[in-house]
Design a protein around this motif. Sequence first.
Motif, short mmCIF file in Angstrom:
data_model
loop_
_atom_site.label_atom_id
_atom_site.label_comp_id
_atom_site.label_asym_id
_atom_site.label_seq_id
_atom_site.Cartn_x
_atom_site.Cartn_y
_atom_site.Cartn_z
N ARG A 1 23.33 -5.61 33.24
CA ARG A 1 21.89 -5.56 33.44
C ARG A 1 21.37 -6.99 33.31
O ARG A 1 22.06 -7.84 32.78
CB ARG A 1 21.23 -4.69 32.37
CG ARG A 1 21.65 -3.25 32.40
CD ARG A 1 20.43 -2.44 32.40
NE ARG A 1 20.77 -1.03 32.43
CZ ARG A 1 19.93 -0.15 32.88
NH1 ARG A 1 18.77 -0.51 33.33
NH2 ARG A 1 20.25 1.13 32.91
N PRO A 2 20.14 -7.25 33.73
CA PRO A 2 19.60 -8.60 33.57
C PRO A 2 19.53 -9.05 32.11
O PRO A 2 19.56 -10.24 31.82
CB PRO A 2 18.20 -8.50 34.18
CG PRO A 2 18.30 -7.39 35.17
CD PRO A 2 19.27 -6.41 34.55
N GLY A 3 19.48 -8.12 31.17
CA GLY A 3 19.40 -8.46 29.75
C GLY A 3 20.73 -8.77 29.11
O GLY A 3 20.79 -9.24 27.97
N GLY A 4 21.84 -8.53 29.81
CA GLY A 4 23.16 -8.80 29.24
C GLY A 4 24.24 -7.92 29.83
O GLY A 4 24.05 -7.26 30.84
N VAL A 5 25.38 -7.90 29.13
CA VAL A 5 26.55 -7.16 29.58
C VAL A 5 27.12 -6.36 28.42
O VAL A 5 27.15 -6.84 27.29
CB VAL A 5 27.63 -8.15 30.10
CG1 VAL A 5 28.90 -7.42 30.48
CG2 VAL A 5 27.11 -8.97 31.25
N ALA A 6 27.58 -5.15 28.70
CA ALA A 6 28.22 -4.32 27.68
C ALA A 6 29.60 -3.91 28.17
O ALA A 6 29.78 -3.56 29.34
CB ALA A 6 27.39 -3.08 27.40
N LYS A 7 30.57 -3.97 27.28
CA LYS A 7 31.95 -3.58 27.61
C LYS A 7 32.39 -2.47 26.68
O LYS A 7 32.15 -2.52 25.47
CB LYS A 7 32.88 -4.78 27.44
CG LYS A 7 32.57 -5.91 28.37
CD LYS A 7 33.39 -7.13 28.02
CE LYS A 7 32.58 -8.34 28.35
NZ LYS A 7 32.59 -9.38 27.39
N ARG A 8 33.04 -1.46 27.24
CA ARG A 8 33.55 -0.34 26.44
C ARG A 8 34.69 -0.83 25.56
O ARG A 8 35.56 -1.57 26.00
CB ARG A 8 34.04 0.77 27.36
CG ARG A 8 34.50 2.01 26.62
CD ARG A 8 34.95 3.10 27.57
NE ARG A 8 33.89 3.53 28.46
CZ ARG A 8 32.94 4.41 28.13
NH1 ARG A 8 32.93 4.94 26.94
NH2 ARG A 8 32.03 4.77 29.00
N LEU A 9 34.68 -0.40 24.30
CA LEU A 9 35.76 -0.75 23.38
C LEU A 9 36.91 0.25 23.54
O LEU A 9 36.70 1.46 23.44
CB LEU A 9 35.26 -0.72 21.93
CG LEU A 9 34.24 -1.79 21.56
CD1 LEU A 9 33.70 -1.54 20.17
CD2 LEU A 9 34.86 -3.16 21.64
#
Length: 61
Positions: free
Chosen positions: A8-16
């Motif tokens: 997203r424009p606010g950042g990145v998330a990665k599944r653990l």
Amino acid sequence: MKPDLITRPGGVAKRLRTMPGHFTVDRVGDWMPVIADSEAQVVRLLDEREYALRVRQQIDP
């Protein structure tokens, strides 16, 4: 299948992989990543950061 990466424009998330259902969230402007318990929390955190970035741009163009 659920996504392993949410951008997203606010950042990145990665599944653990070691903690099912959890994500590491790298938000724009943060020094340390945040651990989120669910996809809903990831989206909320990234949307909040996106909103903060837009407000900051309006104040300091």
